[in-house]
Design a protein around this motif. Structure first.
Motif, PDB file in Angstrom:
ATOM      1  N   TYR A  24      49.585  12.982   5.255  1.00  0.00           N
ATOM      2  CA  TYR A  24      50.089  13.972   5.779  1.00  0.00           C
ATOM      3  C   TYR A  24      51.426  13.593   6.432  1.00  0.00           C
ATOM      4  O   TYR A  24      52.386  15.097   6.316  1.00  0.00           O
ATOM      5  CB  TYR A  24      48.562  15.300   6.531  1.00  0.00           C
ATOM      6  CG  TYR A  24      47.888  16.078   5.957  1.00  0.00           C
ATOM      7  CD1 TYR A  24      47.327  16.904   5.052  1.00  0.00           C
ATOM      8  CD2 TYR A  24      46.401  15.579   6.199  1.00  0.00           C
ATOM      9  CE1 TYR A  24      47.329  17.621   4.191  1.00  0.00           C
ATOM     10  CE2 TYR A  24      45.408  15.551   5.700  1.00  0.00           C
ATOM     11  CZ  TYR A  24      45.633  16.782   4.315  1.00  0.00           C
ATOM     12  OH  TYR A  24      44.110  17.636   3.735  1.00  0.00           O
ATOM     13  N   TYR A  25      51.378  13.172   7.154  1.00  0.00           N
ATOM     14  CA  TYR A  25      52.716  12.967   7.455  1.00  0.00           C
ATOM     15  C   TYR A  25      53.917  12.078   6.648  1.00  0.00           C
ATOM     16  O   TYR A  25      55.372  12.810   6.928  1.00  0.00           O
ATOM     17  CB  TYR A  25      52.566  11.537   8.414  1.00  0.00           C
ATOM     18  CG  TYR A  25      51.849  12.022   9.584  1.00  0.00           C
ATOM     19  CD1 TYR A  25      52.597  13.161  11.063  1.00  0.00           C
ATOM     20  CD2 TYR A  25      50.980  11.677  10.677  1.00  0.00           C
ATOM     21  CE1 TYR A  25      52.198  13.811  12.220  1.00  0.00           C
ATOM     22  CE2 TYR A  25      50.570  12.008  11.408  1.00  0.00           C
ATOM     23  CZ  TYR A  25      51.344  12.601  12.599  1.00  0.00           C
ATOM     24  OH  TYR A  25      50.660  13.321  14.296  1.00  0.00           O
ATOM     25  N   SER A  26      53.407  11.867   5.610  1.00  0.00           N
ATOM     26  CA  SER A  26      54.722  12.173   4.285  1.00  0.00           C
ATOM     27  C   SER A  26      54.979  13.913   4.214  1.00  0.00           C
ATOM     28  O   SER A  26      56.829  13.781   3.936  1.00  0.00           O
ATOM     29  CB  SER A  26      53.863  11.478   3.185  1.00  0.00           C
ATOM     30  OG  SER A  26      53.847  10.070   3.059  1.00  0.00           O
ATOM     31  N   ALA A  27      53.948  14.051   3.593  1.00  0.00           N
ATOM     32  CA  ALA A  27      54.560  15.343   3.851  1.00  0.00           C
ATOM     33  C   ALA A  27      55.344  16.292   4.558  1.00  0.00           C
ATOM     34  O   ALA A  27      56.449  17.120   4.350  1.00  0.00           O
ATOM     35  CB  ALA A  27      53.123  16.532   3.062  1.00  0.00           C
ATOM     36  N   ILE A  28      55.047  15.810   5.534  1.00  0.00           N
ATOM     37  CA  ILE A  28      55.525  16.478   7.022  1.00  0.00           C
ATOM     38  C   ILE A  28      57.222  16.593   6.649  1.00  0.00           C
ATOM     39  O   ILE A  28      58.140  17.376   6.976  1.00  0.00           O
ATOM     40  CB  ILE A  28      55.183  16.473   8.190  1.00  0.00           C
ATOM     41  CG1 ILE A  28      53.294  17.316   8.660  1.00  0.00           C
ATOM     42  CG2 ILE A  28      55.772  16.619   9.776  1.00  0.00           C
ATOM     43  CD1 ILE A  28      53.181  16.999   9.776  1.00  0.00           C
TER      44      ILE A  28
ATOM     45  N   ILE B  43      49.904   2.659   2.313  1.00  0.00           N
ATOM     46  CA  ILE B  43      51.070   3.194   3.777  1.00  0.00           C
ATOM     47  C   ILE B  43      50.518   2.508   4.844  1.00  0.00           C
ATOM     48  O   ILE B  43      49.333   2.676   5.068  1.00  0.00           O
ATOM     49  CB  ILE B  43      50.377   4.584   3.829  1.00  0.00           C
ATOM     50  CG1 ILE B  43      50.971   5.485   2.589  1.00  0.00           C
ATOM     51  CG2 ILE B  43      50.678   4.921   5.160  1.00  0.00           C
ATOM     52  CD1 ILE B  43      50.575   7.469   2.362  1.00  0.00           C
ATOM     53  N   ASN B  44      50.655   1.710   4.744  1.00  0.00           N
ATOM     54  CA  ASN B  44      50.457   0.458   6.338  1.00  0.00           C
ATOM     55  C   ASN B  44      51.697   0.852   7.811  1.00  0.00           C
ATOM     56  O   ASN B  44      51.284   0.072   8.213  1.00  0.00           O
ATOM     57  CB  ASN B  44      50.790  -0.230   6.249  1.00  0.00           C
ATOM     58  CG  ASN B  44      51.561  -1.682   5.347  1.00  0.00           C
ATOM     59  OD1 ASN B  44      52.358   0.158   5.217  1.00  0.00           O
ATOM     60  ND2 ASN B  44      51.766  -2.528   4.968  1.00  0.00           N
ATOM     61  N   HIS B  45      52.042   2.126   7.977  1.00  0.00           N
ATOM     62  CA  HIS B  45      52.780   2.822   8.747  1.00  0.00           C
ATOM     63  C   HIS B  45      52.722   3.317   9.707  1.00  0.00           C
ATOM     64  O   HIS B  45      51.015   4.004   9.629  1.00  0.00           O
ATOM     65  CB  HIS B  45      54.674   2.778   8.302  1.00  0.00           C
ATOM     66  CG  HIS B  45      54.466   3.736   7.631  1.00  0.00           C
ATOM     67  ND1 HIS B  45      54.476   3.121   6.108  1.00  0.00           N
ATOM     68  CD2 HIS B  45      54.419   4.480   7.273  1.00  0.00           C
ATOM     69  CE1 HIS B  45      54.324   4.724   5.571  1.00  0.00           C
ATOM     70  NE2 HIS B  45      54.682   5.240   5.910  1.00  0.00           N
ATOM     71  N   ILE B  46      53.340   3.989  10.747  1.00  0.00           N
ATOM     72  CA  ILE B  46      52.685   4.811  12.070  1.00  0.00           C
ATOM     73  C   ILE B  46      53.399   6.305  11.197  1.00  0.00           C
ATOM     74  O   ILE B  46      52.011   6.778  10.554  1.00  0.00           O
ATOM     75  CB  ILE B  46      53.215   5.058  12.722  1.00  0.00           C
ATOM     76  CG1 ILE B  46      52.989   3.210  14.054  1.00  0.00           C
ATOM     77  CG2 ILE B  46      52.405   5.727  13.880  1.00  0.00           C
ATOM     78  CD1 ILE B  46      54.020   3.281  14.699  1.00  0.00           C
ATOM     79  N   LEU B  47      53.905   6.811  10.981  1.00  0.00           N
ATOM     80  CA  LEU B  47      54.542   8.112  10.674  1.00  0.00           C
ATOM     81  C   LEU B  47      55.839   7.324   9.317  1.00  0.00           C
ATOM     82  O   LEU B  47      56.478   7.652   9.610  1.00  0.00           O
ATOM     83  CB  LEU B  47      55.015   8.453  11.623  1.00  0.00           C
ATOM     84  CG  LEU B  47      54.166   9.353  12.704  1.00  0.00           C
ATOM     85  CD1 LEU B  47      54.814  10.540  13.664  1.00  0.00           C
ATOM     86  CD2 LEU B  47      52.630   9.654  12.434  1.00  0.00           C
ATOM     87  N   PRO B  48      55.285   7.954   8.268  1.00  0.00           N
ATOM     88  CA  PRO B  48      56.184   7.222   7.117  1.00  0.00           C
ATOM     89  C   PRO B  48      57.461   7.938   6.882  1.00  0.00           C
ATOM     90  O   PRO B  48      57.487   9.480   7.142  1.00  0.00           O
ATOM     91  CB  PRO B  48      55.550   7.839   5.847  1.00  0.00           C
ATOM     92  CG  PRO B  48      54.269   8.981   6.253  1.00  0.00           C
ATOM     93  CD  PRO B  48      53.691   8.860   7.976  1.00  0.00           C
ATOM     94  N   ALA B  49      58.621   8.059   6.727  1.00  0.00           N
ATOM     95  CA  ALA B  49      59.537   8.360   6.303  1.00  0.00           C
ATOM     96  C   ALA B  49      59.643   8.455   4.627  1.00  0.00           C
ATOM     97  O   ALA B  49      59.070   8.246   4.372  1.00  0.00           O
ATOM     98  CB  ALA B  49      60.968   7.629   6.897  1.00  0.00           C
ATOM     99  N   LEU B  50      60.984   9.172   4.477  1.00  0.00           N
ATOM    100  CA  LEU B  50      60.630   9.335   2.939  1.00  0.00           C
ATOM    101  C   LEU B  50      62.238   8.754   1.821  1.00  0.00           C
ATOM    102  O   LEU B  50      63.406   9.538   3.263  1.00  0.00           O
ATOM    103  CB  LEU B  50      61.163  10.863   2.418  1.00  0.00           C
ATOM    104  CG  LEU B  50      59.418  10.840   3.469  1.00  0.00           C
ATOM    105  CD1 LEU B  50      59.303  12.527   2.639  1.00  0.00           C
ATOM    106  CD2 LEU B  50      58.440  10.559   2.848  1.00  0.00           C
TER     107      LEU B  50
END
Length: 517
Positions: A107-111, A5-12
């Motif tokens: 945590y942001y991936s889960a969000i 994970i090397n981005h800011i807030l991951p999308a899916l």
């Protein structure tokens, strides 16, 4: 394979099987809509929510930061460089599992998964048939933001409206290179409360095939009890909510709902025998269990890896799982730590070594035992001392062989006589408290000392001590045990209370936590 994970807030990106892979926001937007699986059935939405539970754990980070760890000296090794950096409260640049970078992304991936489910439900017109899934998504979103705030922010206090928060993600990202603001800690807690309360009312236990891996009503109530304990108000009005939600979990007679510590203590500490029993979904005391990618289970196993920056026998005998207390000596404890001749670490077997593509760790996120201590603390802060002592008695009867009934006067007298901690010369579990709220000397303060002591014992290795240190402004030290000297200290309100956000996130333009030059 899990991508870095090397981005800011991951999308899916959703694959045909509804598996989840973390990618950049741009990568998500580059996909044509017909290349993404549509969330067009109730079953697909429910399946997506499995990914609204983060596969990361802050327990290693929190235990390293807290006074549950010492530097036992260069005779012993450590498993990863981040252990050394985090033990010394340094802003680590490492990016593998258990680091701030991994926690932020996880945590942001889960969000993002929770938000995609909420968006799909809204597009269906928010039908009543999907109320349980909507409730679960809201509580998951609240919990992940709550955990991010616990990691990267200060404890909630009267300065929360001026303290940095974390970006609160409420929508599926639809723009290229969006700008994110951290907002304030006050704003984060208000939104967590909003999502949590709305979600609790919608959750249905009947919608789960394996309830212990989901937010059931009881698990959500336990989360609410902990959340309101941390959402501290100067008049302690938050404690009324703690008591309310904890009582929904425990009732007025919690004894039958607590863990059977005697049975657990009788199991073998070798292999995964005791650890498997601790995390068993069949155990009524376990309210929510998680599956995470983490080294912490291996470090806390009988493989004896990485003992240098860890909980050692000195800490165990003087402050934690072998310490004396109202119950008497450590001989009264049902659960004893694993150790062996010539080995410095002292380990309670709460997680086994589970191997696959990665090392896995199965933490219990919420339990009846921890919820009981939330209520005991709330009672003490509300000066409901008899009720607090009753909950402490319930804990003592479950965790130890001492079955006596404790009174507020006994608890007050015991901790009043105990000396305050000093490194090396007076190693006791009683430490100076400097919270943002007011605690009265005498009965109230001594009941709080007791609760902090027994919570530290009960939740050892589970990351609960670090939030207590922040909430109560407890002065802690870094100790070089080989040379018997203090190498650093963290006083109340130290800037390092808020662990630094990942370097890649700072480079992308999000405001870092302040540091002294």
């Amino acid at each position: 394979m899990k991508k870095k994970i090397n981005h800011i807030l991951p999308a899916l990106v959703l694959t045909a099987s509804l598996g989840l892979t973390t990618v950049s926001c741009n990568g998500f937007l580059d996909e044509m809509p017909d290349n993404r699986t549509e969330l067009n059935t109730d079953q697909k939405i429910a399946k997506l929510l499995v990914s609204a539970y983060a596969d990361v754990s802050p327990n290693e980070l929190f235990e390293l930061y807290s006074d549950n760890s010492d530097d036992s000296g260069p005779t012993y090794g450590y498993y990863k460089l981040s252990e050394q950096e985090c033990y010394h409260w340094q802003d680590t640049k490492e990016e593998y599992q258990d680091t701030p970078n991994s926690l932020w992304g996880g945590y942001y991936s889960a969000i993002a998964a929770a938000n995609m489910a909420l968006n799909a439900i809204e597009e269906k017109g928010n039908p009543a048939s999907l109320d349980p899934q909507r409730g679960e998504a809201l509580v998951c979103r609240a919990y992940c933001h709550f955990m991010l705030a616990n990691i990267f922010c200060n404890a909630y206090d009267t300065h929360a409206s001026q303290s940095l928060g974390v970006p609160y993600m409420e929508e599926v990202e639809t723009t290229v290179s969006p700008r994110y603001e951290r907002g304030t800690l006050e704003e984060v807690y208000r939104k967590v409360e909003r999502d949590l309360l709305e979600g609790i009312g919608l959750i249905s236990d009947d919608s789960y095939s394996v309830p212990k891996y989901h937010f059931t009503r009881k698990a959500a109530y336990a989360f609410a009890a902990r959340f309101y304990l941390y959402y501290m108000k100067p008049d302690f009005s938050n404690c009324d909510r703690v008591i309310d939600f904890a009582t929904r979990v425990l009732g007025t007679n919690p004894a039958d709902l607590l863990r059977n510590w005697e049975a657990l203590g009788n199991l073998s500490v070798n292999g995964n025998v005791q650890a498997d029993a601790y995390i068993a979904s069949s155990n009524e005391a376990n309210l929510l269990i998680s599956s995470t990618i983490s080294n912490w289970g291996a470090i806390g196993s009988d493989y004896l890896i990485g003992p240098r920056y860890f909980h050692n026998q000195t800490l165990a005998t003087s402050e934690t799982c072998l310490s004396s207390g109202l119950w008497g000596s450590s001989d009264y404890f049902y659960l004893k730590p694993f150790s062996t001749n010539g080995f410095v670490a002292s380990i309670l077997r709460k997680s086994g070594l589970y191997e696959g593509t990665y090392l896995y760790y199965m933490p219990v996120l919420f339990s009846t035992d921890e919820t009981l201590l939330c209520r005991a603390e709330a009672y003490a802060l509300k000066k409901m001392y008899s009720q607090s002592a009753a909950d402490i008695t319930s804990w003592q009867r479950a965790y130890t062989r001492n079955k006596s009934v404790l009174t507020p006067e006994q608890i007050n007298a015991y901790y009043n006589k105990m000396s305050f901690y000093t490194p090396f010369t007076q190693q006791t579990p009683k430490k100076q408290l400097a919270p943002d709220f007011t605690i009265e000397e005498g009965m109230q303060e001594n009941l709080i000392h007791c609760i902090l002591h027994i919570r530290r014992i009960t939740t050892l290795h589970e990351g609960m001590r670090w939030p207590d240190i922040k909430r109560y402004g407890i002065l802690i030290y870094r100790r070089d045990m080989a040379n018997q000297r203090v190498t650093d200290e963290m006083p109340p309100n130290d800037l390092r209370y808020a662990i630094q956000i990942p370097r890649s996130v700072i480079v992308a333009g999000i405001q870092p936590n302040p540091r002294r030059n």
